[in-house]
Design a protein around this motif. Structure first.
Motif, short mmCIF file in Angstrom:
data_model
loop_
_atom_site.label_atom_id
_atom_site.label_comp_id
_atom_site.label_asym_id
_atom_site.label_seq_id
_atom_site.Cartn_x
_atom_site.Cartn_y
_atom_site.Cartn_z
N LEU A 1 -7.88 27.39 -59.88
CA LEU A 1 -9.24 26.93 -60.17
C LEU A 1 -9.87 27.78 -61.26
O LEU A 1 -9.61 28.98 -61.38
N GLY A 2 -10.72 27.17 -62.05
CA GLY A 2 -11.38 27.88 -63.15
C GLY A 2 -12.77 28.35 -62.80
O GLY A 2 -13.62 28.51 -63.69
N LEU A 3 -13.04 28.57 -61.51
CA LEU A 3 -14.38 28.97 -61.07
C LEU A 3 -14.59 30.46 -61.33
O LEU A 3 -13.71 31.29 -61.06
N PHE A 4 -15.77 30.81 -61.83
CA PHE A 4 -16.09 32.19 -62.16
C PHE A 4 -17.08 32.78 -61.16
O PHE A 4 -17.93 32.06 -60.61
N ASN A 5 -17.00 34.08 -60.97
CA ASN A 5 -18.02 34.84 -60.24
C ASN A 5 -18.96 35.49 -61.25
O ASN A 5 -18.57 35.72 -62.40
N THR A 6 -20.16 35.80 -60.80
CA THR A 6 -21.16 36.38 -61.70
C THR A 6 -21.35 37.86 -61.41
O THR A 6 -21.46 38.27 -60.26
#
Length: 387
Positions: free
Chosen positions: A258-263
């Motif tokens: 998945l290409g989901l990012f954390n901040t």
């Protein structure tokens, strides 16, 4: 009784005679360099680096070259060549069918306290950390020290205190850029978290596809596991000792699809790949297994909120231990839970010039020369003194 002078000199010579070799270890099937190959005898030890190279000196004229999954070589110094080829152990192709009610991994987990220390113990260690930014060296660090450990395996049911994992640093060399081109600092894990990660070797079987094969004339079992989904791909294996179901090697790779990012403040990040690889060894005196060596790899993608760029940080950690279950004092002089690259300890050039536990790779040597060049204006963090 008085001895003639030449007798004393002769005794001194033989008492301190040193054999030495400098070589590279390759996989015989494809000539690929082999890391984590143990080079040792009953008195001294070392390990190959990422280039497959090692330097080994000893007063004993015997050398054992060992890596799980490969045929062991035992030789004298004079019989060793500059290039050493290791042959893989042949896997038997017949799949092992588990007929008892418990699966083999359940039995392995239940045997952990029998095969591994359930009591506090001490050991010495050498740890190497390498951080790369977009494929180029960014930070390097080598640390030696002593550990006092209460529990080898920890989980959520065990409440730990600061006295359960005590670290005494004995040597350190570190050199690296303070931040990357976008002024981002990649946090290094702590010594405690590294050790916890290497000993986190349990998987939940119901979620994995598992196959088993015997090899080495039935003395070992290779248990492979995998789990594929739309979000992750997990693969790995155990190497087990058949007679007592002790784990001698564990490897696990996780790919995040998945290409989901954390901040994190102004930056976005995601870990898209991790690899854990650990080797255990049996102590002859204690009859218990311990962590002998291992590595952890991370690959982290970093960008900004506008996703105007994408940077790639990789981190490779290599650990090797010695004097396991030793009888020596461990005096705390650092935090076990602090960012590895934030630790401080004086640089001792004489030690690092003489040590052969883990040689610098060619890439590391080039990086040190580049960063220490007085014509460069890198903002660095280091305990090394410029020549």
């Amino acid at each position: 009784m008085k001895f003639p002078l030449f007798t004393l000199l002769l005794f001194s010579f033989f008492g301190y005679a040193q054999y030495s070799t400098n070589a590279i270890v390759l996989d015989s099937s494809d000539n690929a360099p082999l890391e984590f190959v143990g080079i040792y005898n009953s008195k001294d030890h070392t390990m190959t680096n990422a280039d497959g190279r090692f330097q080994f000196s000893s007063s004993l004229d015997s050398v054992t070259i060992y890596r799980p999954g490969y045929e062991t070589i035992k030789a004298s110094f004079s019989n060793l060549k500059d290039t050493i080829l290791l042959e893989k152990s042949v896997l038997e192709l017949d799949e092992v069918v588990v007929t008892n009610q418990k699966s083999i991994l359940q039995e392995v987990y239940e045997s952990l306290n029998k095969n591994y220390s359930a009591e506090p113990y001490k050991e010495k260690f050498m740890l190497r950390a390498i951080n790369k930014y977009n494929g180029e060296m960014h930070r390097i660090e080598d640390i030696t020290g002593k550990l006092s450990i209460k529990n080898m395996f920890t989980d959520d049911t065990i409440k730990e205190s600061k006295k359960d994992f005590i670290v005494e640093l004995t040597n350190m060399r570190k050199l690296g850029l303070k931040n990357d081109a976008k002024d981002i600092y990649l946090i290094f894990p702590s010594l405690k978290s590294i050790y916890n990660s290497l000993t986190d070797i349990k998987i939940t079987e119901s979620k994995y596809d598992i196959s088993e094969n015997e090899f080495n004339n039935g003395e070992n079992i290779k248990v492979e596991f995998s789990k594929l989904s739309d979000s992750t791909e997990i693969t790995g294996y155990y190497i087990l000792e058949t007679n007592n179901l002790a784990i001698s090697e564990f490897k696990c790779e996780i790919l995040n699809k998945l290409g989901l990012f954390n901040t994190n403040k102004s930056a976005l990040y995601r870990t898209n790949y991790t690899k854990q690889h650990v080797f255990f060894k049996k102590d002859r005196n204690k009859n218990l297994y311990h962590v002998n060596s291992g590595s952890i790899e991370f690959n982290v993608i970093i960008t900004d909120k506008e996703k105007s760029y994408q940077a790639n940080h990789s981190l490779n950690l290599v650990l090797m231990t010695s004097d396991n279950f030793g009888d020596f004092e461990v005096t705390k002089n650092t935090s076990a839970t602090k960012d590895l690259f934030k630790l401080d300890y004086p640089y001792n050039p004489s030690y690092w010039n003489e040590q052969n536990q883990l040689l610098l790779t060619d890439e590391m040597t080039a990086f040190i020369e580049k960063v220490q060049d007085p014509q460069n204006d890198f903002k660095i963090s280091s305990n090394l003194k410029n020549k």
